[in-house]
Write an enzyme that holds these catalytic residues in place. Structure first.
Site, PDB file in Angstrom:
ATOM      1  N   SER A 234     -13.275  14.636 -32.025  1.00  0.00           N
ATOM      2  CA  SER A 234     -12.140  16.046 -31.280  1.00  0.00           C
ATOM      3  C   SER A 234     -13.271  15.646 -30.193  1.00  0.00           C
ATOM      4  CB  SER A 234     -11.270  16.709 -31.916  1.00  0.00           C
ATOM      5  OG  SER A 234     -11.146  17.838 -31.161  1.00  0.00           O
TER       6      SER A 234
ATOM      7  N   TYR B 254     -10.360  24.870 -36.304  1.00  0.00           N
ATOM      8  CA  TYR B 254     -10.622  23.042 -36.034  1.00  0.00           C
ATOM      9  C   TYR B 254     -11.680  23.068 -34.451  1.00  0.00           C
ATOM     10  CZ  TYR B 254      -8.291  19.157 -34.327  1.00  0.00           C
ATOM     11  OH  TYR B 254      -7.771  17.734 -34.301  1.00  0.00           O
TER      12      TYR B 254
END
Length: 320
Positions: A215, A228
């Site tokens: 990501s 995250y």
């Protein structure tokens, strides 16, 4: 010798010419979102919406664009077998379809989104490939071993592993990030990748590949996604370390690091008003659609495209 005064006059001349050019032309500003694909993609503001986790693609408005109708397969994955976690929806669904279009049979793992998984199965089979669908929790080591074993037994082997399943939930304040929330993120995003990889590697051989979904948050951080972002940075480090570990076996390991992508992960995380502006802050002023991300996974999975690439993180982040 050159005269300093003459050189300074040349500098001023260039300065004046540049100033005139700046004043004679309007500033380059993007009028709306950037559209550079084969078809037009949705741009903010998007409809306000929120879903309960894990989120369902069938309820998203507008529906994610995943089938890449202008993408022409060329058998880059002929006779391969791929296992994709989180393959029922979002990026995972699009990867499954493009892998099938490139000649691979596909196994997908999902949590409990049976309807979404069935849509993916039908789309994969429409490409002429076999599709095995399995429901389970990637945080469970026993399930990961079972999923790999069923893939090998049903589809005849395992050549490509795509670790994609993830858990994401914003926390506005550090104090609100509970241990249970923190633990769920790490268990899904790190333990899940580790368990599935450990189960898969003994069945893989030289020429096979692992592609992890990282990501942009693992590259740049995200102030409301502390846990995250940490796991995605960990996935990037895991990718690089695992690639070095598996080079002697001829197995390549890479990662794709997407920016904002229109998938069920987002309305199952953000509040409705935030979803409406999802992706608006990227230079392209819109989120990606799954079909814009999936070709990167094809590229890294195929030995015809990336045989000399391992340990790399490929950002697909909309122009950051």
């Amino acid at each position: 010798m050159k005269s300093p005064k003459a050189t300074a006059r040349k500098h001023r001349t260039l300065q004046r010419k540049t100033a005139r050019a700046d004043h004679s032309r309007p500033a380059l500003e993007l009028d709306g979102a950037m559209q550079a694909g084969a078809r037009r993609y949705p741009e903010p503001p998007l409809p306000r919406q929120h879903q309960s986790k894990p989120g369902h693609e069938s309820r998203l408005d507008p529906p994610p664009m995943y089938d890449a109708p202008y993408y022409q397969g060329s058998m880059k994955l002929r006779s391969k077998v791929a296992l994709i976690t989180g393959g029922d929806s979002g990026i995972g669904r699009s990867i499954a379809i493009l892998f099938a279009r490139e000649g691979a049979d596909v196994a997908i793992v999902h949590l409990d989104e049976a309807g979404d998984a069935e849509t993916t199965r039908q789309a994969v089979e429409a490409e002429g490939a076999r599709c095995l669908v399995m429901a389970g929790d990637v945080t469970d080591r026993r399930f990961c071993k079972l999923a790999v074993r069923r893939t090998v037994e049903t589809l005849g082997g395992l050549n490509v592993l795509v670790n994609n399943a993830a858990f994401q939930l914003h926390a506005q304040r550090l104090e609100d990030l509970s241990e249970a929330h923190f633990d769920r993120t790490l268990k899904t995003n790190l333990y899940g990748y580790f368990h599935m990889t450990q189960a898969a590697v003994p069945h893989m051989k030289a020429g096979d590949s692992i592609v992890n979904n990282g990501s942009v948050t693992g590259l740049q951080g995200s102030k409301f996604l502390l846990d995250y972002s940490m796991t995605k940075g960990g996935i990037h480090a895991f990718t690089k370390s695992l690639s070095a570990h598996l080079i002697p076996r001829g197995i390549r390991v890479n990662a794709v690091a997407p920016g904002p992508v229109w998938t069920p992960l987002n309305p199952a995380d953000k509040q409705a008003e935030d979803v409406a502006q999802f992706g608006a802050k990227t230079p392209m002023k819109r989120p990606a659609q799954p079909e814009e991300i999936a070709p990167a996974f094809v590229f890294l999975a195929s030995p015809h495209c990336s045989s000399y690439i391992t340990g790399e993180i490929l950002p697909v982040i909309g122009g950051y």
